[in-house]
Design a protein around this motif. Structure first.
Motif, PDB file in Angstrom:
ATOM      1  N   UNK A 294       0.818  -1.203   0.000  1.00 39.16           N
ATOM      2  CA  UNK A 294       0.000   0.000   0.000  1.00 39.16           C
ATOM      3  C   UNK A 294       0.850   1.250   0.000  1.00 39.16           C
ATOM      4  N   UNK A 295       0.182   2.398   0.180  1.00 38.71           N
ATOM      5  CA  UNK A 295       0.842   3.702   0.139  1.00 38.71           C
ATOM      6  C   UNK A 295       1.424   4.062   1.499  1.00 38.71           C
ATOM      7  N   UNK A 296       2.574   4.721   1.446  1.00 41.68           N
ATOM      8  CA  UNK A 296       3.148   5.326   2.637  1.00 41.68           C
ATOM      9  C   UNK A 296       2.882   6.821   2.645  1.00 41.68           C
ATOM     10  N   UNK A 297       3.542   7.579   3.530  1.00 43.26           N
ATOM     11  CA  UNK A 297       3.336   9.021   3.602  1.00 43.26           C
ATOM     12  C   UNK A 297       3.601   9.695   2.243  1.00 43.26           C
ATOM     13  N   UNK A 298       2.812  10.747   1.934  1.00 46.14           N
ATOM     14  CA  UNK A 298       1.970  11.490   2.866  1.00 46.14           C
ATOM     15  C   UNK A 298       0.609  10.849   3.153  1.00 46.14           C
ATOM     16  N   UNK A 299       0.364   9.655   2.638  1.00 46.38           N
ATOM     17  CA  UNK A 299      -0.874   8.973   3.015  1.00 46.38           C
ATOM     18  C   UNK A 299      -0.652   8.160   4.283  1.00 46.38           C
ATOM     19  N   UNK A 300      -1.660   8.165   5.125  1.00 50.46           N
ATOM     20  CA  UNK A 300      -1.638   7.313   6.312  1.00 50.46           C
ATOM     21  C   UNK A 300      -2.413   6.031   6.078  1.00 50.46           C
ATOM     22  N   UNK A 301      -2.999   5.892   4.862  1.00 48.07           N
ATOM     23  CA  UNK A 301      -3.881   4.767   4.601  1.00 48.07           C
ATOM     24  C   UNK A 301      -3.206   3.421   4.721  1.00 48.07           C
ATOM     25  N   UNK A 302      -2.059   3.277   4.048  1.00 45.55           N
ATOM     26  CA  UNK A 302      -1.356   2.006   4.103  1.00 45.55           C
ATOM     27  C   UNK A 302      -0.912   1.663   5.510  1.00 45.55           C
ATOM     28  N   UNK A 303      -0.397   2.649   6.238  1.00 42.56           N
ATOM     29  CA  UNK A 303       0.039   2.422   7.616  1.00 42.56           C
ATOM     30  C   UNK A 303      -1.144   2.042   8.492  1.00 42.56           C
ATOM     31  N   UNK A 304      -2.272   2.748   8.342  1.00 42.61           N
ATOM     32  CA  UNK A 304      -3.447   2.449   9.156  1.00 42.61           C
ATOM     33  C   UNK A 304      -4.007   1.070   8.895  1.00 42.61           C
TER      34      UNK A 304
END
Length: 586
Positions: A294-304
């Protein structure tokens, strides 16, 4: 919505370096970028055809036309995005930004493309504060000139096309150009959203002129709507490339509209000309023998998503099932823990140190899972102290819902999972040349410090990207082959939506359609937001017996999940019944 290691898999992310609190300029925090190369395996001879799942049938057909012409998944993504900007302007468009995850079936590479908007050079950490230092009312900020970031979708799509396109750049724009010139019938959802907007705020003159009748009522579903200015804009980009958007007359009109009252912004021609999309390594972790990217920063989606999954990996979720109060209880509690860490630590990692490795560390997530009781809910949830974290203030970022997600698999086995947005409903409600400008900067925290004076990670700054929750995701099976792609709109609830669908498919053995139709339960705040219409009374009662408290709404009905999964029977799609999407093959 922007992964978890099981025992025996090595963590390849480097430890995060700390950045001084209040850092004002970008710092390349490369330790936070995933150094992990996904061990995805090429699909070999692809025999499954293609498929597109998106939020509107007209957009799906635009993409399918490009696939039938021999286009790649990226070529089709251009067609889908430009059509969505016309038929679903409340959610996304060329005046906004996007994140794309791309899987190359020939090489096995997974690439993350970052088309997030950036704050103008004139932005400060007081962007959404009034003269007294108090945060502006939400809708005042949204419709102001201060809310526009530099749009990134077109530049990002062009970068991806340069690397993965099969057709000429301009070819993929043709379906949307024709649709805009000939007209399309307003869908029931577009009519409904225009109606709902009037409940929240007075629609802007641009929205009224475009979508309202002489009496100020939304145009009825079925009305033929033409948009020749949008067709002309797309034609200019198709024939002249992205330069036609970021320089020249279109750019001048974007800057002029953003600079108008109320509360003119500082967006400049230099800001648009300087915009560059980013090509990033995805964040990849394992979940029960599968690899999730998934995506990392600036998205928090993958981390979440990965943090929630990493906590749940410490429980036997497969033994519970979709009707089990215990399974949903664990899901709620895991969300609460993942959200509070996400809110506290994640922002644009060029400006603040984001402890990605610590947030997704298996030992740390196990310690967070130990806080969950199977017999009661946590009385209070506090941020953890992941390895490498710097103390941060409590977040003050709001939540909005104007986003869309689509998934494409082409006939070569290449995959696009892309989440795209103008942020709020119709973005900033400011229209230029047939498209709406974003209000993406309201994704920043309105406050720059918390009540204790601690700096907030997601505070505004010049050139900074606001934190996103977008979570385009691709999953690979235990042998490293593509298995599924998923994502959703929904503001910060995206994390809950995507994780729910993945649990449904990977742990509860549901079909894509069954998984996306599951009740939405979002536990960023308390009481928990609940999609009551899709949850059985028995399930609700069981959760309440465990101490869960619910409120209706809160975005719980607002998902727009789209999934494509490769099964032994071939490609199977899922489209969220809460919207108008479909999943179809060429």
């Amino acid at each position: 919505m922007r992964q978890i290691l099981i025992s025996g898999l090595a963590l390849v992310l480097a430890a995060c370096a700390s950045a001084p609190a209040g850092l004002q300029g970008p710092t390349q925090n490369k330790a936070n970028q995933a150094a992990h190369t996904p061990e995805a395996k090429p699909a070999g001879v692809w025999q499954h055809g293609g498929m597109i799942a998106a939020a509107n049938p007209l957009a799906v057909e635009a993409g399918l036309e490009v696939l039938r012409a021999g286009g790649s998944a990226v070529d089709a993504a251009i067609a889908v995005q430009t059509a969505l900007g016309l038929v679903e302007p409340q959610s996304s468009g060329i005046g906004g930004g996007a994140f794309m995850l791309h899987y190359d079936a020939q090489t096995g590479d997974v690439t993350a493309y970052d088309g997030r908007e950036v704050a103008p050079a004139g932005a400060t950490d007081r962007l959404f504060l009034d003269e007294a230092g108090a945060p502006l009312p939400f809708w005042t900020a949204v419709k102001s000139g201060r809310s526009q970031g530099v749009p990134g979708a077109i530049a990002m799509l062009h970068l991806a096309w340069q690397e993965h396109g099969k057709l000429p750049w301009g070819r993929s724009f043709q379906p949307a150009i024709k649709l805009a010139s000939d007209g399309f019938k307003i869908s029931p959802r577009l009519n409904t959203v225009a109606t709902q907007l009037k409940r929240f705020t007075e629609p802007s003159p641009d929205v009224v002129a475009y979508l309202m009748d002489a009496s100020g009522n939304p145009l009825p579903a079925g009305t033929l709507l033409k948009n020749q200015p949008y067709a002309d804009t797309l034609n200019a980009i198709a024939t002249q490339g992205p330069k036609a958007f970021y320089e020249g007359p279109i750019a001048r009109d974007i800057v002029a509209r953003s600079g108008q009252a109320p509360m003119p912004g500082t967006l400049s021609l230099a800001d648009l000309k300087a915009y560059k999309p980013a090509k990033l390594e995805p964040i990849c972790r394992s979940y029960r023998e599968r690899k999730v990217c998934g995506m990392g920063p600036p998205s928090s989606g993958g981390i979440g998503v990965m943090a929630t999954l990493g906590i749940l990996e410490n429980f036997d979720m497969a033994a519970t099932g979709p009707q089990s109060a215990l399974g949903w209880h664990r899901f709620i509690e895991a969300q609460r823990l993942a959200y509070v860490d996400r809110d506290t630590y994640v922002a644009d990692d060029r400006y603040v140190a984001v402890p990605i490795a610590g947030l997704l560390d298996a030992t740390y997530l196990k310690s967070r899972a130990a806080l969950i009781s199977d017999t009661s809910t946590m009385a209070k949830v506090e941020p953890g102290e992941p390895p490498g974290a710097v103390k941060r203030g409590r977040d003050a970022t709001g939540n909005v819902f104007g986003t869309s997600h689509f998934v494409i698999v082409d006939n070569r086995g290449n995959v696009v999972s892309m989440t795209t947005t103008v942020e709020s409903l119709f973005g900033s409600q400011r229209m230029v040349r047939g498209f709406f400008l974003n209000n993406q900067l309201t994704d920043f925290s309105f406050a720059n410090v918390d009540a204790k004076g601690e700096p907030i990670a997601n505070a505004p700054a010049a050139g900074k990207k606001p934190r996103s929750s977008m979570a385009p995701t691709i999953v690979f099976d235990k042998d490293g082959h593509f298995e599924l792609a998923v994502g959703s709109p929904g503001g910060n609830a995206i994390i809950a939506y995507v994780t729910k669908a993945m649990i449904g498919m990977l742990d509860w053995n549901l079909s894509p359609q069954e998984a996306v139709a599951l009740p939405n339960i979002i536990a960023r705040t308390s009481p928990v937001a609940l999609d009551r219409s899709r949850a059985s009374p028995e399930l609700i009662q069981g959760l309440e017996a465990l101490g869960q408290k619910f409120r209706d709404g809160g975005g719980a009905e607002g998902s727009g999940l789209h999934v494509i999964r490769l099964t032994p029977q071939g490609l199977v799609g899922g489209a969220d019944p809460r919207r108008e999407g479909v999943a179809r093959q060429p």
